[in-house]
Design a protein around this motif. Structure first.
Motif, short mmCIF file in Angstrom:
data_model
loop_
_atom_site.label_atom_id
_atom_site.label_comp_id
_atom_site.label_asym_id
_atom_site.label_seq_id
_atom_site.Cartn_x
_atom_site.Cartn_y
_atom_site.Cartn_z
N GLY A 67 66.60 1.63 -25.54
CA GLY A 67 65.41 0.84 -25.80
C GLY A 67 65.33 0.44 -27.26
N VAL A 88 62.82 -2.84 -23.51
CA VAL A 88 63.67 -1.91 -22.77
C VAL A 88 64.41 -2.72 -21.71
CG1 VAL A 88 63.75 0.15 -21.32
CG2 VAL A 88 62.07 -0.01 -23.18
N GLU A 92 67.19 0.29 -17.80
CA GLU A 92 66.76 1.52 -18.47
C GLU A 92 65.27 1.79 -18.33
OE1 GLU A 92 69.06 3.33 -19.47
OE2 GLU A 92 70.75 2.00 -19.84
N ARG A 93 64.57 0.97 -17.58
CA ARG A 93 63.12 1.10 -17.50
C ARG A 93 62.69 2.25 -16.58
NH1 ARG A 93 62.11 -5.48 -17.16
NH2 ARG A 93 62.70 -5.86 -19.33
N GLY A 98 60.11 3.25 -23.36
CA GLY A 98 59.05 2.46 -23.96
C GLY A 98 57.92 3.32 -24.48
#
Length: 336
Positions: A67, A88, A92-93, A98
């Motif tokens: 991120g 992000v 990768e969320r 975040g």
């Protein structure tokens, strides 16, 4: 476990990973997104200017960057404000990157004694809830202003330009001066005054803004710094006796082969009603044709509340691309 730390813009491998994450998240599902190219952002971060401090921050899962955040705060004006952009990448969320970046931002802002957070969010036309909007709302951000992001294809349509020129008629009582690059010495004071007027005139909704006046001493170094990555195309209007009346500004970015940016357009209130804004834009589009290389889109952003400029954009063939939401959050207990 995710950790957060500043990224050294001189550390090429790590900064490269940071920029890749920053860019991938920013353009996701946004066909008309405009993101600073790597070379321009690298230069800005490696050569900080006097007006703003900018810090790249990364979220890491071990050695892997997952991120990116750009944390900024003004050094001239708005002493209570910080600006954050948290990006992000889609893959990768929902892993907390975040949130961890946000925690870093709030801690650094507290160290700086700053209590107002601002952010910008591009929101494409979609019926689904926009992920960035949901994330920002969850952090306590509210929308302070909305601008429409418009685009028009380049090269600009010659037939439309000819018709607009015909419809605009003669420009009486004013003269136009155009230049590419830094402002000529003889126009510096007038241009600084117009830039100040623009900052005060532009609709900002409920956003907290306390712009500092532009002076010649501030303007010239800013232009020299911008010239490292942008070519400014400016047309200024004066009355026949030399009184400044307005200006318009387009940026070309040599490192961006696709996009040109229509930035400010201002006609001072005492000079409105003479079709001056149209003449300014027409002159600058002619200048754009002389300097454009491969750019295929001209972008502009206009507040939804700015009805006159919305109508001008329609006449010039701009079409809607997305909304730009300007967001703000005050730290608990903070007062403006």
């Amino acid at each position: 476990m995710i950790s957060v730390r500043e990224v050294d813009p001189f550390d090429e491998p790590t900064f490269g990973s940071w920029y890749d994450a920053f860019h991938a998240a920013a353009v996701d599902q946004r066909p008309a997104a405009v993101v600073a190219n790597r070379e321009a952002l690298t230069f800005s971060l490696q050569n900080p200017g006097p007006a703003k401090r900018r810090i790249p921050v990364g979220a890491f899962d071990g050695d892997r960057l997952v991120g990116a955040m750009l944390f900024e705060y003004p050094l001239i004006g708005d002493p209570d404000t910080v600006e954050v952009e948290i990006d992000v990448p889609p893959a990768e969320r929902r892993r907390g990157a975040g949130t961890m970046l946000w925690r870093w931002a709030t801690a650094r802002a507290a160290e700086l004694g700053r209590t107002i957070f601002q952010a910008e969010l591009g929101v494409p036309a979609t019926s689904d809830p926009w992920p960035g909007s949901a994330f920002a709302a969850g952090l306590g951000f509210t929308i302070g202003n909305i601008e429409d992001h418009f685009v028009v294809p380049l090269p600009y349509d010659a037939d439309r330009l000819a018709q607009l020129t015909k419809d605009a008629g003669d420009l009486t009582g004013y003269r136009l001066t155009s230049w590419a690059g830094p402002c000529p010495e003889e126009h510096l004071q007038a241009y600084a005054d117009l830039r100040t007027a623009m900052d005060l005139d532009v609709p900002s909704g409920e956003m907290t803004r306390h712009p500092e006046p532009w002076t010649v001493e501030r303007l010239r170094p800013n232009e020299e710094r911008m010239a490292k990555n942008y070519l400014a195309l400016v047309t200024m209007a004066h009355t026949t006796d030399g009184t400044p009346a307005g200006y318009t500004l387009i940026y070309l970015m040599p490192g961006d082969p696709d996009n040109a940016l229509q930035d400010d357009t201002l006609v001072l209130r005492d000079h409105r009603g003479h079709n001056l804004g149209t003449h300014l834009k027409l002159a600058n589009l002619t200048q754009l044709a002389d300097h454009r290389t491969t750019q295929t889109l001209l972008h502009t952003w206009t507040a939804q509340s700015n009805t006159p400029m919305q109508k001008v954009n329609t006449r010039f063939g701009f079409t809607f691309a997305e909304e730009l939401h300007e967001l703000e959050r005050h730290a608990p207990g903070a007062t403006e």
